[in-house]
Design an enzyme around this catalytic site. Structure first.
Site, PDB file in Angstrom:
ATOM      1  N   CYS A  43       5.835   0.043 -11.812  1.00 21.09           N
ATOM      2  CA  CYS A  43       5.845   1.016 -10.712  1.00 21.09           C
ATOM      3  C   CYS A  43       6.294   0.097  -9.604  1.00 21.09           C
ATOM      4  O   CYS A  43       5.601  -0.577  -8.957  1.00 21.09           O
ATOM      5  CB  CYS A  43       4.753   1.853 -10.511  1.00 21.09           C
ATOM      6  SG  CYS A  43       4.693   2.838  -9.118  1.00 21.09           S
ATOM      7  N   HIS A  62       4.596   9.774  -2.412  1.00 21.58           N
ATOM      8  CA  HIS A  62       4.871   9.120  -1.097  1.00 21.58           C
ATOM      9  C   HIS A  62       4.982  10.347  -0.134  1.00 21.58           C
ATOM     10  O   HIS A  62       5.958  11.264  -0.742  1.00 21.58           O
ATOM     11  CB  HIS A  62       5.993   8.067  -1.161  1.00 21.58           C
ATOM     12  CG  HIS A  62       7.144   8.613  -2.163  1.00 21.58           C
ATOM     13  ND1 HIS A  62       7.104   8.679  -3.165  1.00 21.58           N
ATOM     14  CD2 HIS A  62       8.226   8.997  -1.533  1.00 21.58           C
ATOM     15  CE1 HIS A  62       8.424   8.877  -3.637  1.00 21.58           C
ATOM     16  NE2 HIS A  62       8.944   9.269  -2.716  1.00 21.58           N
TER      17      HIS A  62
END
Ligand code: AMP
Length: 113
Positions: A3, A99
């Site tokens: 990731c 995010h």
């Protein structure tokens, strides 16, 4: 980890960090879409906003609070800014680690595309 944002949170991949604490990191987007474009991420991996909110409501709140702190730091709290989180391919999510985009510093069109 494969990731990208886990690697940024751990410091393995460099980023232009504007805010950091035990819970989260905020850094400038590498392809800014506005004069201010900062991403706020939790250090812990959660794929999207719903997953984060279900797994850790306290951390969800911390992330939202940090978005406001970033806006104030960047001088866009008064002029106006947008907090965006894309979920899924159809919404344009390209990194599957939650995010918040914090966007400002110019007039922002509504509705978004
Ligand atoms: P999204 O498309 O909503 O998943 O947003 C992912 C964002 O991550 C995009 O705005 C990218 O420009 C940004 N991005 C991708 N790689 C990096 C990186 N290494 N550093 C900072 N921002 C990045």
């Amino acid at each position: 980890s494969e990731c990208l944002f886990c690697a940024i949170a751990s410091g393995d991949i460099p980023a232009d960090v504007v805010l950091s604490d035990d819970d989260l990191v905020a850094f400038r987007d590498i392809t800014p879409q506005a004069p201010v474009h900062v991403l706020v991420i939790p250090r812990a991996h959660h794929a999207n906003a719903a997953d984060l909110a279900n797994a850790d409501p306290r951390l969800s709140g911390a992330l939202l609070r940090a978005a406001g702190v970033v806006a104030a730091q960047e001088g866009i709290a008064e002029s106006g800014y947008r907090i965006v989180t894309n979920t899924g391919e159809g919404a344009g999510q390209s990194v599957h680690h939650i995010h918040f985009h914090v966007l400002g510093g110019r007039d922002l069109a509504w509705p978004p595309g």
